[in-house]
Design an enzyme around this catalytic site. Structure first.
Site, PDB file in Angstrom:
ATOM      1  N   PRO A 112       2.053  -7.926   0.009  1.00  0.00           N
ATOM      2  CA  PRO A 112       2.867  -8.960   0.677  1.00  0.00           C
ATOM      3  C   PRO A 112       2.369  -9.272   2.087  1.00  0.00           C
ATOM      4  O   PRO A 112       2.421 -10.428   2.529  1.00  0.00           O
ATOM      5  CB  PRO A 112       4.265  -8.336   0.687  1.00  0.00           C
ATOM      6  CG  PRO A 112       4.285  -7.485  -0.546  1.00  0.00           C
ATOM      7  CD  PRO A 112       2.898  -6.903  -0.643  1.00  0.00           C
ATOM      8  N   ASN A 125       2.123   4.835   7.205  1.00  0.00           N
ATOM      9  CA  ASN A 125       1.675   3.592   6.556  1.00  0.00           C
ATOM     10  C   ASN A 125       2.375   2.347   7.088  1.00  0.00           C
ATOM     11  O   ASN A 125       1.787   1.263   7.080  1.00  0.00           O
ATOM     12  CB  ASN A 125       1.907   3.721   5.047  1.00  0.00           C
ATOM     13  CG  ASN A 125       1.786   2.384   4.348  1.00  0.00           C
ATOM     14  OD1 ASN A 125       0.693   1.888   4.094  1.00  0.00           O
ATOM     15  ND2 ASN A 125       2.926   1.763   4.042  1.00  0.00           N
ATOM     16  N   ILE A 158       0.834  -1.210   0.000  1.00  0.00           N
ATOM     17  CA  ILE A 158       0.000   0.000   0.000  1.00  0.00           C
ATOM     18  C   ILE A 158       0.872   1.265   0.000  1.00  0.00           C
ATOM     19  O   ILE A 158       0.567   2.237  -0.694  1.00  0.00           O
ATOM     20  CB  ILE A 158      -0.953  -0.033   1.215  1.00  0.00           C
ATOM     21  CG1 ILE A 158      -2.025  -1.130   1.018  1.00  0.00           C
ATOM     22  CG2 ILE A 158      -1.613   1.320   1.435  1.00  0.00           C
ATOM     23  CD1 ILE A 158      -2.888  -1.404   2.242  1.00  0.00           C
ATOM     24  N   TYR A 204      -2.824  -6.860  16.728  1.00  0.00           N
ATOM     25  CA  TYR A 204      -3.032  -6.050  15.519  1.00  0.00           C
ATOM     26  C   TYR A 204      -4.336  -5.251  15.635  1.00  0.00           C
ATOM     27  O   TYR A 204      -4.362  -4.036  15.410  1.00  0.00           O
ATOM     28  CB  TYR A 204      -3.059  -6.971  14.295  1.00  0.00           C
ATOM     29  CG  TYR A 204      -3.173  -6.241  12.974  1.00  0.00           C
ATOM     30  CD1 TYR A 204      -2.057  -5.675  12.359  1.00  0.00           C
ATOM     31  CD2 TYR A 204      -4.402  -6.115  12.335  1.00  0.00           C
ATOM     32  CE1 TYR A 204      -2.158  -5.013  11.147  1.00  0.00           C
ATOM     33  CE2 TYR A 204      -4.517  -5.441  11.122  1.00  0.00           C
ATOM     34  CZ  TYR A 204      -3.399  -4.902  10.529  1.00  0.00           C
ATOM     35  OH  TYR A 204      -3.500  -4.226   9.322  1.00  0.00           O
ATOM     36  N   ASP A 261      13.585   3.203  10.505  1.00  0.00           N
ATOM     37  CA  ASP A 261      12.778   2.279  11.311  1.00  0.00           C
ATOM     38  C   ASP A 261      11.868   3.150  12.162  1.00  0.00           C
ATOM     39  O   ASP A 261      12.335   3.916  13.017  1.00  0.00           O
ATOM     40  CB  ASP A 261      13.693   1.419  12.193  1.00  0.00           C
ATOM     41  CG  ASP A 261      12.907   0.413  13.035  1.00  0.00           C
ATOM     42  OD1 ASP A 261      11.746   0.692  13.374  1.00  0.00           O
ATOM     43  OD2 ASP A 261      13.473  -0.640  13.363  1.00  0.00           O
TER      44      ASP A 261
HETATM   45  N1  LIG Z   1      -3.007  -5.385   3.122  1.00  0.00           N
HETATM   46  C1  LIG Z   1      -4.134  -5.289   3.791  1.00  0.00           C
HETATM   47  O1  LIG Z   1      -5.078  -6.038   3.549  1.00  0.00           O
HETATM   48  C2  LIG Z   1      -4.291  -4.242   4.874  1.00  0.00           C
HETATM   49  C3  LIG Z   1      -5.557  -4.102   5.469  1.00  0.00           C
HETATM   50  C4  LIG Z   1      -5.744  -3.153   6.457  1.00  0.00           C
HETATM   51  C5  LIG Z   1      -4.701  -2.318   6.834  1.00  0.00           C
HETATM   52  N2  LIG Z   1      -3.478  -2.459   6.249  1.00  0.00           N
HETATM   53  C6  LIG Z   1      -2.415  -1.553   6.717  1.00  0.00           C
HETATM   54  O2  LIG Z   1      -1.836  -0.872   5.629  1.00  0.00           O
HETATM   55  C7  LIG Z   1      -0.457  -0.614   5.890  1.00  0.00           C
HETATM   56  C8  LIG Z   1       0.386  -1.178   4.749  1.00  0.00           C
HETATM   57  O3  LIG Z   1       0.156  -2.568   4.681  1.00  0.00           O
HETATM   58  P1  LIG Z   1       0.680  -3.504   3.493  1.00  0.00           P
HETATM   59  O4  LIG Z   1      -0.353  -4.536   3.312  1.00  0.00           O
HETATM   60  O5  LIG Z   1       1.145  -2.691   2.341  1.00  0.00           O
HETATM   61  O6  LIG Z   1       1.931  -4.193   4.257  1.00  0.00           O
HETATM   62  P2  LIG Z   1       3.320  -4.765   3.693  1.00  0.00           P
HETATM   63  O7  LIG Z   1       3.823  -5.707   4.743  1.00  0.00           O
HETATM   64  O8  LIG Z   1       3.167  -5.273   2.325  1.00  0.00           O
HETATM   65  O9  LIG Z   1       4.246  -3.460   3.681  1.00  0.00           O
HETATM   66  C9  LIG Z   1       4.571  -2.822   4.890  1.00  0.00           C
HETATM   67  C10 LIG Z   1       5.833  -1.995   4.724  1.00  0.00           C
HETATM   68  O10 LIG Z   1       6.126  -1.450   6.031  1.00  0.00           O
HETATM   69  C11 LIG Z   1       7.518  -1.609   6.271  1.00  0.00           C
HETATM   70  N3  LIG Z   1       7.766  -1.670   7.710  1.00  0.00           N
HETATM   71  C12 LIG Z   1       7.377  -2.619   8.587  1.00  0.00           C
HETATM   72  N4  LIG Z   1       7.870  -2.348   9.809  1.00  0.00           N
HETATM   73  C13 LIG Z   1       8.574  -1.191   9.695  1.00  0.00           C
HETATM   74  C14 LIG Z   1       9.320  -0.401  10.602  1.00  0.00           C
HETATM   75  N5  LIG Z   1       9.478  -0.758  11.898  1.00  0.00           N
HETATM   76  N6  LIG Z   1       9.890   0.738  10.157  1.00  0.00           N
HETATM   77  C15 LIG Z   1       9.762   1.087   8.852  1.00  0.00           C
HETATM   78  N7  LIG Z   1       9.100   0.376   7.939  1.00  0.00           N
HETATM   79  C16 LIG Z   1       8.510  -0.754   8.368  1.00  0.00           C
HETATM   80  C17 LIG Z   1       7.907  -2.907   5.560  1.00  0.00           C
HETATM   81  O11 LIG Z   1       9.301  -2.963   5.299  1.00  0.00           O
HETATM   82  C18 LIG Z   1       7.052  -2.819   4.301  1.00  0.00           C
HETATM   83  O12 LIG Z   1       7.731  -2.167   3.258  1.00  0.00           O
HETATM   84  C19 LIG Z   1      -0.152  -1.263   7.246  1.00  0.00           C
HETATM   85  O13 LIG Z   1      -0.233  -0.303   8.269  1.00  0.00           O
HETATM   86  C20 LIG Z   1      -1.267  -2.284   7.382  1.00  0.00           C
HETATM   87  O14 LIG Z   1      -1.531  -2.620   8.727  1.00  0.00           O
HETATM   88  C21 LIG Z   1      -3.253  -3.397   5.283  1.00  0.00           C
END
Ligand SMILES: NC(=O)c1ccc[n+]([C@@H]2O[C@H](COP(=O)([O-])OP(=O)(O)OC[C@H]3O[C@@H](n4cnc5c(N)ncnc54)[C@H](O)[C@@H]3O)[C@@H](O)[C@H]2O)c1
Length: 261
Positions: free
Chosen positions: A193, A86, A19, A155, A59
């Site tokens: 991912p 994000n 995202i 979560y 981080d």
């Molecule tokens: N994919 C879904 O279905 C979904 C649904 C609801 C909410 N979300 C939220 O959307 C956001 C993005 O999710 P996504 O699905 O793209 O996840 P993802 O795991 O594909 O990507 C998350 C990114 O965050 C980075 N990250 C993780 N921990 C970190 C840290 N400590 N410092 C810096 N970077 C860090 C990772 O390296 C990665 O690039 C998240 O907050 C997630 O909770 C996702």
């Protein structure tokens, strides 16, 4: 290329994939000047090259790294108009098997980091905003911040906290006369991912069928499909733009109807 974010400076955390990367691409298309950060330095550097953005190794759980991010933005532009919180992690585990260390790790990334980041970047966001064009924080919560899901209590709780921190900051900073809007986005199932890892786990535990598990995930949603990262990115562009100039403390649900039932 559109111009909905022309002249605006944006920071997107966790932008290396999923995202966050989709939000970065959409905001670049709308003319924003971008800083993209992630703890995955290789991934975020590749994205930055693609978009002509500035990559930052970051981080989000480390306060000193937020200070370094603020210093880099201050030096380059002297202001920030858009902060997209994000970066996030998922933990699929029942409470009975979850350690306190695991619980705290989820809180550190998904919730505490938003407190640190908002506080650290507040003065740059004040510099970016004006009454006619307020700056904007967009926080990634989840439908799990609105309703419970089994085996992911940390979560769910962290995302509920994101929802309420969003409203608290929106009200506090409006009361203090800051031109900063703060809103949350609540995605449903979006194919990234993060969700791919969860789906693999659900297949292993028998919660989803091994054959075509994505169709089964889609079937859980009223619209009978899984969302795309760009569905969330377009919501983020709206909340970041001056089209949403009067929107603060709001929760934008983008979930194909999941929580409408
Ligand atoms: N994919 C879904 O279905 C979904 C649904 C609801 C909410 N979300 C939220 O959307 C956001 C993005 O999710 P996504 O699905 O793209 O996840 P993802 O795991 O594909 O990507 C998350 C990114 O965050 C980075 N990250 C993780 N921990 C970190 C840290 N400590 N410092 C810096 N970077 C860090 C990772 O390296 C990665 O690039 C998240 O907050 C997630 O909770 C996702």
């Amino acid at each position: 290329m559109g111009q909905r974010l022309s002249g605006k400076v944006a920071l997107i955390t966790g932008a290396a994939q999923g995202i966050g990367a989709a939000i970065a691409r959409a905001m670049a298309q709308e003319g924003a000047r971008l800083f993209v950060s992630d703890r995955n330095v290789v991934g975020v550097t590749a994205l930055a090259q693609e978009l002509g953005a500035t990559p930052l190794a970051h981080d989000v759980t480390v306060e000193a790294e937020w200070d370094a991010v603020a210093a880099a933005i201050e030096k380059a532009t002297g202001k920030l108009d858009i902060l997209v919180n994000n970066a996030g992690i998922e933990l699929v585990k029942p409470v009975s098997e979850m350690s306190l260390v695991e619980w705290r790790q989820v809180m550190a990334v998904n919730l505490d980091a938003l407190f640190i980041g908002s506080k650290t970047l507040r003065s740059l966001l004040v510099a970016g905003g004006s009454p006619s064009s307020p700056s904007s924080i967009v926080n990634l919560s989840s439908i799990a911040g609105l309703v419970g899901f089994p085996n992911q209590a940390a979560y769910n709780t962290s995302k509920g906290g994101v929802r309420h921190l969003t409203k608290s900051l929106a009200i506090e900073w409006a009361a203090h006369g800051h031109s900063i809007r703060v809103n949350s986005i609540h995605p449903g199932c979006i194919r990234t991912p993060m969700l791919e890892m969860a789906v693999d786990l659900w297949v292993k535990t028998g919660a989803l069928p091994a054959e075509d598990p994505w169709a089964a995930v889609g079937a859980l949603c009223p619209m009978n499909t899984v969302g795309d990262p760009r569905d969330i990115a377009m919501g983020a562009v709206y909340l970041a733009s001056d089209e949403a100039r009067f929107v603060t403390g709001a929760e934008l649900v983008i979930d194909g109807g999941w929580v409408a039932r």
